[in-house]
Design a protein around this motif. Structure first.
Motif, PDB file in Angstrom:
ATOM      1  N   GLU A   1       0.835  -1.206   0.000  1.00  0.00           N
ATOM      2  CA  GLU A   1       0.000   0.000   0.000  1.00  0.00           C
ATOM      3  C   GLU A   1       0.867   1.252   0.000  1.00  0.00           C
ATOM      4  OE1 GLU A   1      -3.701   2.254   0.557  1.00  0.00           O
ATOM      5  OE2 GLU A   1      -3.398   0.136   0.078  1.00  0.00           O
ATOM      6  N   GLU A   2       1.888   1.266   0.804  1.00  0.00           N
ATOM      7  CA  GLU A   2       2.803   2.404   0.874  1.00  0.00           C
ATOM      8  C   GLU A   2       3.514   2.619  -0.462  1.00  0.00           C
ATOM      9  OE1 GLU A   2       6.015   3.717   4.174  1.00  0.00           O
ATOM     10  OE2 GLU A   2       6.592   1.935   3.020  1.00  0.00           O
TER      11      GLU A   2
ATOM     12  N   ARG B   1       1.003   4.000  -3.101  1.00  0.00           N
ATOM     13  CA  ARG B   1       0.723   5.432  -2.898  1.00  0.00           C
ATOM     14  C   ARG B   1       1.890   6.280  -3.412  1.00  0.00           C
ATOM     15  NH1 ARG B   1      -1.205   3.941   2.339  1.00  0.00           N
ATOM     16  NH2 ARG B   1       0.737   4.757   3.211  1.00  0.00           N
TER      17      ARG B   1
ATOM     18  N   HIS C   1      -4.708   0.586  -8.097  1.00  0.00           N
ATOM     19  CA  HIS C   1      -4.899   1.105  -6.741  1.00  0.00           C
ATOM     20  C   HIS C   1      -5.698   2.413  -6.778  1.00  0.00           C
ATOM     21  CE1 HIS C   1      -3.868   2.111  -2.578  1.00  0.00           C
ATOM     22  NE2 HIS C   1      -3.490   3.296  -3.005  1.00  0.00           N
TER      23      HIS C   1
END
Length: 203
Positions: free
Chosen positions: A13-14, A17, A64
């Protein structure tokens, strides 16, 4: 200071992003794995461990971003109220001067998808889900007698094409069209597809 240890999902996720941010800043063509790694202060090897190649990283980053956009779209379309009200809220959110983020990101994605099959699949899937969601609500309103629309899929296609075209113009040539004019055109198009007067959209 030692970095906080993240789970595999948290780390992905990091990284995603960060990739979205770097694509918006640099564009797909100029993006390097090293840029994403540097943004987080991690090694290139860590990014490659999770995504194998830059192409897979870019495709995952777009997926995402798409998931977030689709979740918000569904939230707007699933609200209580008339189909007209829900459609207008969704279209105004999606419009290039609305609150939807990342038009620059999506324009980059469309251009890059001409050469990247994995990215093309992601962009096409998002486009199909957006049209399907609009089609469903347009059909709901027609079935409820709010308006007459004999071709909900066609209406969804035409509205999406208008919004995407305006987004390219507004993003590429900032200030070329007043926001008020753009929103009036969007309302005109929605009213025309639903067989309504424009004033009826805001009742």
């Amino acid at each position: 200071m030692a970095r906080v240890r993240l789970s595999v999902e948290e780390r992905r996720e990091e990284l995603l992003r960060a990739a979205v941010g770097q694509i918006e800043q640099r564009g797909v063509a100029a993006l390097r794995v090293a840029d994403v790694a540097a943004a987080l202060g991690v090694s290139n090897a860590l990014v490659i461990y999770h995504f194998a190649t830059k192409e897979k990283l870019v495709a995952a980053a777009f997926a995402h971003a798409a998931a977030a956009d689709l979740a918000h779209l569904r939230k707007l379309l699933d609200r209580r109220g008339s189909a007209v009200k829900r459609l207008r809220a969704a279209i105004r959110w999606y419009a290039p001067t609305g609150q939807a983020k990342g038009w620059k990101l999506w324009i980059e994605g469309w251009a890059a998808s001409l050469r990247e099959p994995a990215l093309r699949d992601v962009a096409q899937d998002l486009d199909q889900q957006w049209k399907a969601a609009l089609t469903e609500v347009i059909a709901q309103g027609a079935d409820a007698g709010e308006y007459v629309c004999e071709d909900p899929p066609g209406a969804a296609w035409r509205l999406t094409a208008l919004l995407d075209g305006l987004a390219v113009q507004m993003t590429s040539y900032a200030g070329a069209l007043p926001r008020k004019s753009m929103l009036e055109w969007v309302d005109d198009a929605l009213a025309r597809e639903l067989g309504l007067e424009r004033a009826e959209l805001s009742r």
